[in-house]
Structure formats: C-alpha cells, structure tokens
Motif scaffolding. Structure first.
Motif, PDB file in Angstrom:
ATOM      1  N   LYS A 115       9.548   2.229  -4.838  1.00 10.84           N
ATOM      2  CA  LYS A 115      10.209   1.656  -3.661  1.00 10.84           C
ATOM      3  C   LYS A 115      10.244   2.676  -2.527  1.00 10.84           C
ATOM      4  N   ASP A 118       6.826   2.872  -0.911  1.00  9.74           N
ATOM      5  CA  ASP A 118       6.584   1.726  -0.026  1.00  9.74           C
ATOM      6  C   ASP A 118       7.380   1.845   1.268  1.00  9.74           C
ATOM      7  N   THR A 119       8.604   2.371   1.187  1.00 11.98           N
ATOM      8  CA  THR A 119       9.419   2.567   2.388  1.00 11.98           C
ATOM      9  C   THR A 119       8.757   3.561   3.331  1.00 11.98           C
ATOM     10  N   ILE A 121       5.564   4.283   3.431  1.00 12.51           N
ATOM     11  CA  ILE A 121       4.341   3.674   3.957  1.00 12.51           C
ATOM     12  C   ILE A 121       4.677   2.761   5.132  1.00 12.51           C
ATOM     13  N   ALA A 122       5.729   1.959   4.958  1.00 17.34           N
ATOM     14  CA  ALA A 122       6.130   1.037   6.025  1.00 17.34           C
ATOM     15  C   ALA A 122       6.568   1.777   7.284  1.00 17.34           C
ATOM     16  N   ALA A 138       2.719   2.073  -5.258  1.00 15.97           N
ATOM     17  CA  ALA A 138       2.702   1.369  -3.980  1.00 15.97           C
ATOM     18  C   ALA A 138       2.487  -0.109  -4.265  1.00 15.97           C
ATOM     19  N   ALA A 139       2.993  -0.956  -3.370  1.00 15.97           N
ATOM     20  CA  ALA A 139       2.965  -2.390  -3.625  1.00 15.97           C
ATOM     21  C   ALA A 139       1.548  -2.951  -3.592  1.00 15.97           C
ATOM     22  N   ASN A 140       0.709  -2.466  -2.703  1.00 15.99           N
ATOM     23  CA  ASN A 140      -0.627  -3.027  -2.565  1.00 15.99           C
ATOM     24  C   ASN A 140      -1.649  -1.913  -2.409  1.00 15.99           C
TER      25      ASN A 140
END
Length: 495
Positions: A115, A118-119, A121-122, A138-140
C-alpha cells in the motif's frame, strides 16, 4: 510433466516454478598501460601518467563488478515484513554492505508495504520513491512496465553468481526457475530468491496423541480423517477468511488433479494457462468448488471464518482448537514466538483422487526486488548487484534458517549443514514430497489481462469463499458470474 522427487536434494531442485526476473550491471573497461617500445628507455611522462591513471582506476573499483569504491550510495528499500520476518533480509543487507562498504540501506519494514508503494507511485515524486521494493509490491506492475517505471533485470541471468565464478546464475538455480520465470514482453523485472509450498500444516504430536491418520492417500481417506477429527470436537481445517485466497494454498491445484484423474489433463492445462473459456466454469474447476462446498455443509471449517486472519487461524492449530491450517511453509517462522513446547510442524497435501495418482501441490517463489527506473544510474547498478547477491549460498542459508523459506540454488543440498538449516515446516514438506508422487503448480497464466473486469471476476470468487466453506453459498452461480466478467475482460483485450 515434472517428475516427483525421491530425495530431499531433488526436492530442493524441483520445489518451485517461477516468477522471476533479473538485471545486470555493466563491467568497466580497464585501460592498459603503455610503455616505451625501446629497450632500456625510461617511460615518457604521458606513458607514466597513463599507467598511474590505470592503477588508480583499478584500485578505486571493485573487481567483481567494476563499480566505484569511493562513491557513497544509499538504497531506500521498501521491504514487505510478513510471515518470513526481517532477519533473513537483514543478513543479506549486512553481508552486502560488509563486502561493499560504500553501499548502505535505508529500509522501511511494513506488512503494508505494498500500500505504501502504491501511495508513493500515485504521488509521482521519484525522489521520495523507494530505490528498491519487495517484488510484486505494486497494484499494477504491467502498467509500470509499459510506462518504463521499472528497471529490467533480465541480463542478470547471464551474470556469474558471486560465489560461483564461471557459472551463470541461470545455471546454478533450480531447474525451471530460468525457463519458467514470469516475464513481461520476454523481460524479467525481479529475481525470486526463495520459494514456498502450500498445503495443510498441523501439530504432529497432537495427531499422534489422537491416533489420527497423518497420510491420507485418497480423497475418501481424507474425508474419513476429517470426520474423525470433527467427531472428537475439533475443527478439522481452518484458514484465514479475511484473506480468503489462502484457501487456494491447500486446494488451488485440485482441479488439475481432478483433470488428470479424468484423463483430461493436457486439454485442461492448456485451457487454464491461456484463459481459454470456460475457465471458472470448466467442469474440473466446478467439481473442485463443489467438493469444498460439500465439506462446508459438513462443518469441516470454522464458523465465522470470514473474520479470522492468518495468525488467528494458525493460533487455532497451536491451541488445538483446529487440527490443520491452510497456509505456506513460512508458517513456522511466522509463529515462532507463539509456538508451545512440544509442538512439531507436520505437513500433508490434499489428495483429490481415489487411485494411485499424482498429488498436485501449490507452490511459488517469493522475495526479490523491483528497481525504480527513475533513480540515479549508480543506484540502479548497485540495486542490481544486490538482486544478484540475494542468490548467494550463505544468503540462501540465512533465509532458510531465519525466515523459513525454501532455497532456489540447486547446489544448496550439496552441504548437509545447509540442509540441516531447514526449519521443521519445510522439512516436513520435503519428507512428504520424497514419499509421494507429487507435482507442483503455481497457478499462473501465460496471458496477462489488464481490463478491470478480470480483477472483478477474481474478487467475485474470493469474496464468496468464506460462505462457500461454511456451506451457505452454492458456488455454481458465483462461478458463472465470475465467468461472465472474465469473458468481458477477454473481449476488451482483443480490441
């Protein structure tokens, strides 16, 4: 077909398939010093300067990789601290910095590291982003590859192993790791450094005390065991319903086993690996889930399983409230601080057949790192060196002893002392696989689906698992709904 194992050493060679990935650092060219061709003549100033520069260059670089000794590098590392703990990776980082003292690590340990990744990365801040993070965090990942956010590591397969000069990494790792590595557009983006095997884990002493069958060889014998356990007032099987896909660690490849028993393995295997339809509603998959549903109706799983997490389910076995838990071979390490005296981990696979047939076991690889591409070149080169370092035998031994993992070096078993480092849970796996005809399956596909409908189909089944195992939800309509979502994802993929 993978051959079943006949010894612990062979087990270590075949225990996993792969999801792997790798990259490499470049080797520097060394300038050759030139000297005067005239015998007895002294070196010219320019020649002397060249020789001095060459000597200085050599002394300021590491011969193993050509990287500079005098440039300090700190790698920001996002590490997933889960069942395997942190001791194994701590050993790897310390030994790496001992060898290359100019390289340090700034490590963030967290069970929620994915998580956090991903945060970051966003947020889009490359400076704040980790240089390296636990692979898969990572989500994707496919999208990150498409956007060139991850550093390729494919070239590491052709590097010499640090502790085996003259032998390439792909030659010293277990059979199938290189050829079966999961790649994106034929390129690897992480290097798996350890493996695991799923199944049913239990307390051998508790089974022996009750005289329960520790080695059911057929589905009928397995169900008879569950009946016996339930009659004794003990929950036969528990699992973490909060993370319901854990159930697949024990029952995941049973549809392959059913297909083999029906003489339909080749067609089923090809269909499964390529997302051929019907997929969720293939007869073998429907039978697997119908069997689990029938088990649920007989009360073989805990009431309220949807609220149980992984450590709680494992504690149920330690407290003898449940006989067996569906989990992976890391369980002993994860529960080491709670293990009661006299508790000895045992292991069994679920036999989904009623004949002399192969038992299919869920397995996979773990560990390794992804490398963020938008980082300084020197950081990325050292990150690749660390990815390669994780494959050293001493690092593998530490991971086995301290983290409960299964090694991926084929020469690991050459030294009995290294084999002795295996924890009881992985040893129980190797004992089982040496005594049975088994085949390992990681349940990955050869096709990558990116449409959100695929994730929705997967979630549709995952959300229903607790109710299925409690005998409250017929899996048929669930599988049909998931199939429709999969068909939507496949149709959009073709456009």
């Amino acid at each position: 077909m993978r051959k079943y194992s006949k010894s612990i050493a062979i087990v270590l060679v075949i225990l996993m398939f792969a999801t792997a990935i790798i990259g490499c650092s470049s080797k520097s060219n060394k300038d050759a010093a030139s000297s005067s061709p005239t015998a007895g003549a002294s070196e010219s100033p320019s020649a002397s300067a060249s020789a001095s520069a060459s000597t200085e260059t050599e002394s300021n670089t590491y011969p193993e990789n050509g990287l500079p000794k005098d440039q300090e590098v700190t790698l920001k590392f996002g590490f997933w601290e889960a069942g395997a703990g942190r001791e194994g990776i701590d050993f790897a980082m310390k030994s790496f910095s001992d060898k290359f003292p100019n390289v340090k690590f700034d490590t963030t340990y967290s069970p929620d590291i994915f998580k956090l990744v991903d945060t970051k990365i966003a947020a889009g801040d490359d400076n704040d982003m980790f240089d390296i993070f636990t692979a898969g965090g990572a989500a994707n990942l496919n999208q990150l590859v498409d956007e060139k956010k991850l550093e390729p590591q494919e070239d590491l397969w052709d590097r010499d192993a640090y502790d085996a000069p003259g032998k390439k990494l792909k030659e010293v790792t277990i059979d199938g790791l290189y050829t079966g590595a999961q790649r994106y557009n034929k390129v690897s983006y992480n290097l798996p450094d350890s493996g695991w095997t799923g199944g049913l884990y239990y307390d051998k002493a508790f089974f022996e005390k009750n005289g329960w069958n520790q080695d059911p060889k057929t589905w009928d014998e397995f169900i008879a065991l569950l009946d016996t356990i339930k009659a004794a007032g003990v929950i036969p099987i528990t699992y973490p319903g909060v993370y319901s896909v854990y159930l697949e660690f024990g029952f995941g490849p049973k549809n392959f086993e059913i297909a083999e028993g029906n003489g339909n393995l080749d067609a089923f295997y090809k269909n499964y690996k390529s997302f051929g339809t019907p997929w969720y509603t293939a007869p073998e998959t429907k039978e697997k889930w119908n069997r689990i549903y029938e088990m649920g109706k007989k009360g073989y799983f805990p009431d309220g399983v949807a609220a149980i997490n992984h450590t709680q389910s494992q504690m149920q076995v330690m407290q003898h409230k449940a006989a067996m838990v569906v989990t992976g071979s890391w369980v002993q390490n994860e529960m080491k601080d709670a293990t009661p005296e006299g508790f000895v981990w045992g292991y069994m696979g679920v036999p989904a057949k009623n004949a002399d047939q192969t038992t299919w076991l869920r397995n996979g690889v773990q560990g390794g790192i992804n490398i963020w591409a938008a980082k300084p070149d020197l950081n990325k080169k050292w990150a690749k060196e660390f990815a390669l370092w994780l494959m050293n035998l001493d690092v593998q031994k530490a991971a086995v002893a301290l983290s409960g993992s299964i090694p991926v070096r084929k020469d690991f078993g050459d030294d009995p002392a290294r084999l002795d480092a295996l924890q009881d849970a992985p040893k129980a796996v190797t004992a089982y696989t040496s005594q049975h005809k088994v085949r390992f399956e990681n349940q990955t596909q050869d096709v990558t689906l990116t449409d959100p409908a695929w994730a929705q189909s997967d979630k549709t089944l995952a959300d229903a698992i607790p109710a299925i195992t409690n005998g409250k939800k017929d899996p048929g309509p669930v599988l049909e709904a998931a199939e429709k979502l999969l068909e939507t994802a496949l149709a959009k993929q073709k456009k």
